[in-house]
Design an enzyme around this catalytic site. Structure first.
Site, PDB file in Angstrom:
ATOM      1  N   ASN A 119       0.992  -1.279  -0.244  1.00  0.00           N
ATOM      2  CA  ASN A 119      -0.706   0.058   0.064  1.00  0.00           C
ATOM      3  C   ASN A 119       0.512   1.669  -0.105  1.00  0.00           C
ATOM      4  OD1 ASN A 119      -2.587   0.455   2.000  1.00  0.00           O
ATOM      5  ND2 ASN A 119      -1.168   2.348   1.596  1.00  0.00           N
ATOM      6  N   ARG A 132      -0.624  -6.196   2.965  1.00  0.00           N
ATOM      7  CA  ARG A 132      -2.090  -5.443   1.052  1.00  0.00           C
ATOM      8  C   ARG A 132      -0.572  -4.440   0.805  1.00  0.00           C
ATOM      9  NH1 ARG A 132      -3.481  -1.623   6.859  1.00  0.00           N
ATOM     10  NH2 ARG A 132      -3.103   0.231   5.750  1.00  0.00           N
ATOM     11  N   SER A 133      -1.994  -4.724  -0.321  1.00  0.00           N
ATOM     12  CA  SER A 133      -1.182  -3.704  -2.148  1.00  0.00           C
ATOM     13  C   SER A 133      -2.540  -2.189  -2.172  1.00  0.00           C
ATOM     14  CB  SER A 133      -1.511  -4.202  -2.875  1.00  0.00           C
ATOM     15  OG  SER A 133      -0.470  -3.483  -4.496  1.00  0.00           O
ATOM     16  N   ARG A 173      -5.822  -2.458  11.006  1.00  0.00           N
ATOM     17  CA  ARG A 173      -4.208  -1.648  11.205  1.00  0.00           C
ATOM     18  C   ARG A 173      -3.294  -1.298  11.855  1.00  0.00           C
ATOM     19  NH1 ARG A 173      -7.007   3.279   8.273  1.00  0.00           N
ATOM     20  NH2 ARG A 173      -8.504   2.418   9.989  1.00  0.00           N
ATOM     21  N   PRO A 174      -1.820  -0.891  11.873  1.00  0.00           N
ATOM     22  CA  PRO A 174      -1.334  -0.624  13.140  1.00  0.00           C
ATOM     23  C   PRO A 174      -1.254   0.897  12.831  1.00  0.00           C
ATOM     24  CG  PRO A 174      -0.194  -2.121  11.471  1.00  0.00           C
ATOM     25  CD  PRO A 174      -1.411  -2.489  11.134  1.00  0.00           C
ATOM     26  N   GLU A 175      -1.676   1.423  12.147  1.00  0.00           N
ATOM     27  CA  GLU A 175      -1.162   2.954  11.629  1.00  0.00           C
ATOM     28  C   GLU A 175      -2.854   3.770  12.417  1.00  0.00           C
ATOM     29  OE1 GLU A 175      -1.733   1.191   9.266  1.00  0.00           O
ATOM     30  OE2 GLU A 175      -3.219   1.809   7.811  1.00  0.00           O
ATOM     31  N   ASP A 198     -10.720   4.649   0.430  1.00  0.00           N
ATOM     32  CA  ASP A 198     -10.965   4.337   2.166  1.00  0.00           C
ATOM     33  C   ASP A 198     -11.214   5.066   3.317  1.00  0.00           C
ATOM     34  OD1 ASP A 198      -8.112   4.100   1.344  1.00  0.00           O
ATOM     35  OD2 ASP A 198      -7.741   4.273   3.564  1.00  0.00           O
ATOM     36  N   GLU A 224      -5.518  16.602  -0.878  1.00  0.00           N
ATOM     37  CA  GLU A 224      -5.323  15.390  -1.368  1.00  0.00           C
ATOM     38  C   GLU A 224      -7.014  15.509  -2.592  1.00  0.00           C
ATOM     39  OE1 GLU A 224      -6.851  13.278   2.983  1.00  0.00           O
ATOM     40  OE2 GLU A 224      -5.809  12.696   1.610  1.00  0.00           O
ATOM     41  N   GLU A 257     -11.039  10.103   8.728  1.00  0.00           N
ATOM     42  CA  GLU A 257     -10.569   9.474  10.005  1.00  0.00           C
ATOM     43  C   GLU A 257      -9.199  10.790  10.006  1.00  0.00           C
ATOM     44  OE1 GLU A 257      -7.979   5.537   9.683  1.00  0.00           O
ATOM     45  OE2 GLU A 257      -9.678   5.273   9.612  1.00  0.00           O
TER      46      GLU A 257
HETATM   47  O1  LIG Z   1      -3.950   5.667   7.770  1.00  0.00           O
HETATM   48  C1  LIG Z   1      -5.066   6.015   7.146  1.00  0.00           C
HETATM   49  C2  LIG Z   1      -5.167   5.875   5.753  1.00  0.00           C
HETATM   50  O2  LIG Z   1      -4.720   6.499   4.441  1.00  0.00           O
HETATM   51  C3  LIG Z   1      -3.676   5.976   3.349  1.00  0.00           C
HETATM   52  O3  LIG Z   1      -4.592   6.070   2.184  1.00  0.00           O
HETATM   53  C4  LIG Z   1      -5.432   7.532   2.006  1.00  0.00           C
HETATM   54  O4  LIG Z   1      -4.131   7.897   1.650  1.00  0.00           O
HETATM   55  C5  LIG Z   1      -3.059   7.375   0.505  1.00  0.00           C
HETATM   56  C6  LIG Z   1      -2.717   8.423   0.145  1.00  0.00           C
HETATM   57  O5  LIG Z   1      -3.077   9.869  -0.549  1.00  0.00           O
HETATM   58  C7  LIG Z   1      -4.276   7.690  -0.807  1.00  0.00           C
HETATM   59  O6  LIG Z   1      -3.633   6.458  -1.421  1.00  0.00           O
HETATM   60  C8  LIG Z   1      -5.342   6.518  -0.250  1.00  0.00           C
HETATM   61  O7  LIG Z   1      -6.068   6.426  -1.098  1.00  0.00           O
HETATM   62  C9  LIG Z   1      -5.797   7.554   0.847  1.00  0.00           C
HETATM   63  O8  LIG Z   1      -7.768   6.890   0.898  1.00  0.00           O
HETATM   64  C10 LIG Z   1      -3.630   5.135   3.283  1.00  0.00           C
HETATM   65  O9  LIG Z   1      -3.160   4.692   2.168  1.00  0.00           O
HETATM   66  C11 LIG Z   1      -4.689   3.980   3.825  1.00  0.00           C
HETATM   67  O10 LIG Z   1      -4.120   2.595   3.398  1.00  0.00           O
HETATM   68  C12 LIG Z   1      -4.568   4.592   4.837  1.00  0.00           C
HETATM   69  O11 LIG Z   1      -5.219   3.195   5.634  1.00  0.00           O
END
Ligand SMILES: OC[C@H]1O[C@H](O[C@H]2O[C@H](CO)[C@@H](O)[C@H](O)[C@H]2O)[C@H](O)[C@@H](O)[C@@H]1O
Length: 627
Positions: free
Chosen positions: A193, A202-203, A267-269, A303, A500, A515
């Site tokens: 990811n 996960r990818s 998810r750890p993060e 997400d 973003e 979130e």
């Molecule tokens: O920490 C929460 C989620 O953050 C990311 O997702 C969001 O940002 C990414 C980077 O710009 C983007 O690729 C993704 O589409 C967004 O929803 C992260 O990719 C998630 O895995 C994480 O849970």
């Protein structure tokens, strides 16, 4: 049964175990990602000992302050893995700027070109030497990151970042990023990811092969292709082996793909966030099922979204209703179809005819499945498919037309598909929104839902329509692009920032929900705007013929005024029509922004509008997720 699955990664600091649980559940930071991005001050075993001593000392009931002291004593500030770095291939005046005729947009594009300097990250040598002290995944070449809390590479974001870098003529940086991904596939068998070990199970949407295509169109280095084609085979196989599901449809069986990850735990993060949702479930098994749905949704890049909710066969509900793994998504299958086609093309170029044959067969099969299972003539779009009920999910998403972008439909019958799709887009009234195309029409409070509008989705729609070379579709694409660019520019004028995500319902509105607070930077946003300026720069102006940007144009202005202002609104509309005609005469080469909207549309527009509360979040005030 998920009890035999591994944790998101082995680390007892960053991925699972009592230390992670204690620190994340203490809620020390507004953003849970902060802790897992910190560098360890000493090796993991010493920190785990220190943690145990702290727990013993506090009788297993440490206060928030004691936990904070433990973290401060044992971890460095997040982001300490990078050193100052300026991309050596950065240029002041890349040629694409010359395509931009409007001086205001040109100035902005120059600023966007400069933003790569802020978003470039090079890892310190120390990271390579002591990888065990970091959560970041070491890569040899510097990367352009999305920005804000996203301090590492992200898989699908990088497609649009690379698109922008190539327009900026930063060929070496773009090649370095793609090379990193190829090295990662060689090492881990797939692309996580993002560039942290906690993403290792996960990818994200599979766009590596299309990234290589971008490079090939740019530098055309056949040796590069020859060196890495085996790795690209591996990436394609990873998706086929781990994401394929059999779809039994109208008496025939199809192999299709869906998002699905295979680890245990939250998810750890976003550990605390996930545990909080899991409280709604009473057994470990049910909680694990929820975590799997959450992580699979993260794998989709969406997400989170009502797109993955299934409640009594509808898309209503909340995160407890996530059923990501039970939905066959249009975009993922269209990406796989595109990957197969590109791989066939690459292998042919390299004269690997057997391999080319395999990919041509895969391409034909995926295309057929998309046509039979996902395309719906009566709707005029491709729709996600619910594996549980065996029914289509008839909800609007920009991804419903992604096969136009990836060319995964019968192009011989292009006119038929285009006319149905245009009819669909008219029916769902995608053109009534001032700030772009919304992600969905559901207002769940999640970030991949209404009213948010995301750069990659705008791009896929615009390019999909433009690719058809059909006049009506191309005009629609140009109108969408104009609206998006102007709305992004409006935010830029106010905040000197690229976001973003944005608000589709407000011209110049910020995105929100989800979130974490809306992030500035921003990799894919810059790439998309650059690509659109490159494509439409000769006819696209920051304001329309009479100097108004879309939010202030006569027709839309009508939606702003209350009942008392109807007379004024009428006058403005009449004046707009007259001025529009004049404008058309004066600016023959310019594409007009908005067709006049009808009374019903004005009502929808009025109700769609909401106050721009996200201003607060951009200034650092957190907005919370609605659950
Ligand atoms: O920490 C929460 C989620 O953050 C990311 O997702 C969001 O940002 C990414 C980077 O710009 C983007 O690729 C993704 O589409 C967004 O929803 C992260 O990719 C998630 O895995 C994480 O849970």
């Amino acid at each position: 049964d998920r009890s035999n699955l591994p944790a998101p990664c082995e680390s007892l600091i960053y991925c699972h175990g009592p230390l992670l649980h204690t620190v994340q559940m203490a809620g020390l930071y507004n953003d849970s990602k902060t802790f897992v991005d910190k560098k360890m001050k000493s090796p993991a075993n010493i920190i785990l000992d220190n943690f145990q001593s702290m727990m013993n000392r506090t009788d297993y009931r440490p206060t928030k302050e004691q936990i904070r002291t433990f973290v401060d004593d044992n971890f460095d500030v997040e982001g300490s893995e990078f050193e100052e770095w300026q991309p050596l291939d950065w240029k002041h005046n890349p040629a694409f700027l010359q395509r931009i005729k409007d001086p205001l947009l040109l100035e902005w594009a120059k600023n966007l070109n400069e933003l790569w300097l802020n978003l470039g990250r090079k890892m310190k040598d120390e990271v390579r030497e002591h990888q065990d002290l970091y959560s970041i995944i070491y890569v040899d070449h510097p990367v352009i990151v999305p920005g804000g809390r996203f301090r590492e590479f992200y898989y699908w974001d990088s497609y649009w970042i690379i698109k922008g870098l190539l327009l900026s003529e930063m060929h070496a940086t773009a090649t370095g990023m793609v090379t990193n991904f190829l090295d990662i596939v060689d090492k881990y068998g797939f692309i996580p990811n993002g560039g942290r070990i906690y993403y290792l199970m996960r990818s994200q949407p599979p766009l590596l092969i299309p990234m290589v295509k971008l490079l090939m169109e740019d530098i055309g280095d056949i040796d590069f292709l020859k060196r890495h084609i085996g790795t690209m085979d591996k990436e394609f196989d990873f998706w086929v082996k781990n994401h394929t599901v059999e779809v039994d449809y109208n008496g025939r069986k199809y192999q299709m793909t869906r998002y699905s990850e295979q680890s245990q735990g939250p998810r750890p993060e976003s550990y605390k966030e996930d545990i909080d949702v899991a409280r709604h479930f009473d057994t470990v098994d049910k909680k694990e099922e929820l975590y799997a749905e959450l992580k699979s949704a993260a794998e989709s890049g969406w997400d989170f979204s009502s797109r993955w909710f299934i409640l009594n066969g509808t898309n209503k509900g909340n995160l407890t209703n996530l059923k990501t793994r039970s939905i066959v998504p249009v975009d993922l299958n269209a990406f796989m179809c595109w990957n197969a086609q590109l791989m066939a093309e690459f292998h042919e170029l390299l004269e690997n005819f057997e391999k080319a044959k395999y990919y041509r067969m895969m391409h034909a099969k995926i295309k057929e499945a998309i046509e039979h299972v996902l395309w719906h003539e009566d709707v005029g779009a491709w729709l996600d498919y619910n594996l549980k009920s065996g029914r289509r999910r008839d909800y609007f998403y920009p991804t419903n037309i992604v096969p136009l972008w990836t060319g995964c439909y019968d192009v011989e019958r292009s006119d038929y598909y285009v006319s149905r799709v245009i009819n669909y887009l008219e029916k769902v009234k995608v053109d009534i929104f001032e700030g772009g195309i919304p992600t969905t029409l559901e207002h769940s409070g999640e970030q991949w839902d209404y009213p948010n509008a995301w750069p990659p989705l705008q791009y896929m729609m615009v390019m999909g329509l433009d690719n058809t070379r059909n006049d009506v579709a191309m005009r629609l694409a140009s109108e969408m692009a104009t609206k998006w660019v102007r709305s992004n520019f409006e935010v830029w004028k106010q905040k000197k920032a690229m976001l973003e995500k944005y608000d589709a319902t407000i011209f110049g509105g910020f995105g929100g929900g989800g979130e974490y607070v809306v992030q500035k930077g921003f990799g894919w946003t810059n790439g998309v705007v650059m690509a659109l300026l490159n494509l439409y720069g000769d006819t696209l102006y920051a304001a329309d013929a009479f100097g108004d940007a879309p939010g202030q144009s006569g027709a839309v202005y009508g939606a702003h005024v209350g009942a008392g202002g109807i007379f004024t609104a009428l006058l403005v509309v009449i004046a707009s029509v007259a001025a529009g005609t004049l404008g058309l005469m004066v600016y023959r080469r310019r594409r007009d922004y908005a067709p006049l909207v009808g009374a019903e549309d004005l009502r929808v527009l009025g109700s769609a509008r909401k106050p721009c509360t996200e201003l607060k979040s951009l200034n650092g005030v957190s907005n919370t997720r609605q659950r």
